[in-house]
Design a protein around this motif. Structure first.
Motif, mmCIF file in Angstrom:
data_model
loop_
_atom_site.group_PDB
_atom_site.id
_atom_site.type_symbol
_atom_site.label_atom_id
_atom_site.label_comp_id
_atom_site.label_asym_id
_atom_site.label_seq_id
_atom_site.Cartn_x
_atom_site.Cartn_y
_atom_site.Cartn_z
ATOM 1 N N TRP A 323 0.828 -1.194 0.000
ATOM 2 C CA TRP A 323 0.000 0.000 0.000
ATOM 3 C C TRP A 323 0.871 1.257 0.000
ATOM 4 N N ALA A 324 1.919 1.264 0.798
ATOM 5 C CA ALA A 324 2.805 2.426 0.867
ATOM 6 C C ALA A 324 3.501 2.655 -0.478
ATOM 7 N N ALA A 325 3.918 1.562 -1.137
ATOM 8 C CA ALA A 325 4.606 1.693 -2.417
ATOM 9 C C ALA A 325 3.668 2.202 -3.509
ATOM 10 N N VAL A 326 2.452 1.676 -3.548
ATOM 11 C CA VAL A 326 1.474 2.118 -4.542
ATOM 12 C C VAL A 326 1.123 3.586 -4.322
ATOM 13 N N LYS A 327 0.906 3.924 -3.064
ATOM 14 C CA LYS A 327 0.553 5.311 -2.738
ATOM 15 C C LYS A 327 1.675 6.272 -3.136
ATOM 16 N N SER A 328 2.917 5.860 -2.878
ATOM 17 C CA SER A 328 4.058 6.711 -3.226
ATOM 18 C C SER A 328 4.181 6.871 -4.740
ATOM 19 N N ALA A 329 3.964 5.769 -5.475
ATOM 20 C CA ALA A 329 4.064 5.835 -6.932
ATOM 21 C C ALA A 329 2.966 6.710 -7.533
#
Length: 433
Positions: A323-329
């Motif tokens: 979730w953190a990676a998707v949100k950052s991207a």
């Protein structure tokens, strides 16, 4: 899976192995016997065995290690241990080649350096193995679209490259051995290693199954005979030599397996290999567990983070980093689209878009899984029952994980909407107004 050749020589081979183990300082509980089954054998209690009983032990000197293998191979090839013939070999190449040499140099032609023949003789024959590298092309094709399919292709390619290197190096010293050093023998030995090896940390004063950067694989004859049961309470106990003044001064260090639950007569005794998802069990062992709580799926987020992988388990365990990676991207993409400078915080729009990306990713992966409706009756008839069972167990876990990931994303979406509304931001059909 553990097992052995169930031909007419099996009783002799097991008896010979037990005697060899005991003669060399090992131990097998007197009420333990090896029961033939279709896959090989199970370790079964002849009579009731109480809790906290030591069921098997192996002296350190009988362990097959990379160093033991290297010394034996150097003697067989008549080369120095650091000569080019063995230079650059991995630990797996050394140990697998050592196992293979027991098959090639049979009977009186076997040198004394091949010291584990009674143990090698009870390992399962090739036709008993069921890891995904032993699937038929048709059976493997049923796993297309899953992590297991790609991992199997990658592992076979890697092991075939190792085998070719070994065979080429062996040919320099002995063309006869190189000719008999077949892919089938190397694959069988590699499977024995993947399904039976322990980390060398097990031989420390405080034995553990956790590998470290400095640990290496070892084989422990006898100790590796028990099949796996998840959450089975067991202990590994290192028995150290007595002081020199003791009457047992010649005793050597050994590792023992202690089972903490009682085993009634006729029941199988099981070890605990640690928490392993069905993907790992299929690839390295050749069996699965139904509704395995330790199941995971490996995720890659395409163009968003192409070099990073995440493992997510049932109940969306481990989904927060995804979730953190998707949100950052998504955040970075939104800034690029509107030409904004660096912005430290995520907007409501960022987070809502991220939940959509996560749901779409899970839906896409679900769509790639092999659906039961696409498997015809004739196709199922061409699949061995144990492989069909592995497929069912594995796909059930993958679907459950992906559904839980979708629920995770929807819960995140609801949290974002509620927070936005509390801040006076109106959300209409996922649009920020």
């Amino acid at each position: 899976m553990n097992g052995h050749d169930t031909n007419g020589h099996s009783d002799y081979k097991i008896s010979h192995f037990r005697q060899w183990l005991v003669d060399n300082g090992g131990y097998i509980h007197p009420q333990v016997y090896f029961k033939p089954v279709s896959s090989g054998f199970n370790v079964v209690a002849h009579r009731d065995i109480p809790a906290d009983a030591k069921v098997v032990s192996c002296p350190f000197s009988l362990a097959i290690t990379p160093d033991v293998a290297r010394k034996a191979l150097a003697a067989i090839f008549r080369v120095n241990m650091i000569a080019p013939a063995l230079e650059g070999w991995t630990e797996r190449q050394l140990m697998c080649s050592y196992i293979v040499m027991h098959h090639i140099l049979d009977g009186h032609s076997a040198p004394r350096e091949l010291a584990h023949r009674p143990y090698i003789d009870i390992l399962p024959a090739t036709d008993k193995l069921r890891t995904s590298l032993h699937f038929t092309p048709h059976e493997l094709e049923l796993f297309r679209g899953t992590n297991v399919y790609g991992a199997t292709i990658d592992r076979q390619r890697e092991w075939e490259q190792e085998w070719e290197m070994c065979r080429t190096r062996i040919a320099v010293s002995n063309s006869y051995l190189a000719h008999r050093f077949t892919w089938e023998l190397y694959l069988t030995a590699s499977t024995h290693l993947s399904s039976r090896a322990f980390p060398s940390t097990l031989l420390s004063e405080n034995p553990t199954l956790l590998s470290t950067p400095g640990s290496y694989p070892i084989l422990l004859p006898g100790v590796d005979s028990l099949n796996h049961a998840r959450a089975q309470p067991v202990s590994w106990v290192v028995n150290t030599p007595q002081p020199a003044s003791s009457s047992t001064a010649d005793a050597e260090a050994s590792i023992s397996l202690v089972l903490h639950t009682a085993t009634p007569a006729g029941a199988e005794l099981c070890n605990n290999y640690g928490p392993k998802p069905n993907a790992e069990l299929i690839l390295g062992y050749g069996f699965t567990l139904p509704h395995n709580p330790d199941d995971t799926i490996v995720l890659k987020i395409g163009g968003l983070a192409p070099d990073t992988k995440w493992e997510v388990g049932r109940g969306a365990r481990g989904a927060e980093p995804v979730w953190a990676a998707v949100k950052s991207a998504v955040h970075a993409q939104n800034r690029y689209d509107v030409g904004e400078d660096e912005r430290a915080t995520y907007s409501t729009e960022d987070e809502l878009w991220a939940t959509e990306v996560l749901v779409e990713m899970a839906e896409d992966l679900l769509g790639r899984l092999p659906p039961d409706s696409n498997v015809t009756h004739d196709e199922k008839a061409a699949v061995r029952p144990e492989v069909a069972q592995m497929l069912d167990h594995y796909i059930e876990g993958q679907r459950d994980i992906l559904h839980s990931l979708m629920e995770f994303a929807k819960a995140k979406e609801q949290t974002v909407i509620e927070r936005a509304r509390a801040e006076g931001i109106e959300i209409v059909d996922d649009l920020v107004t």
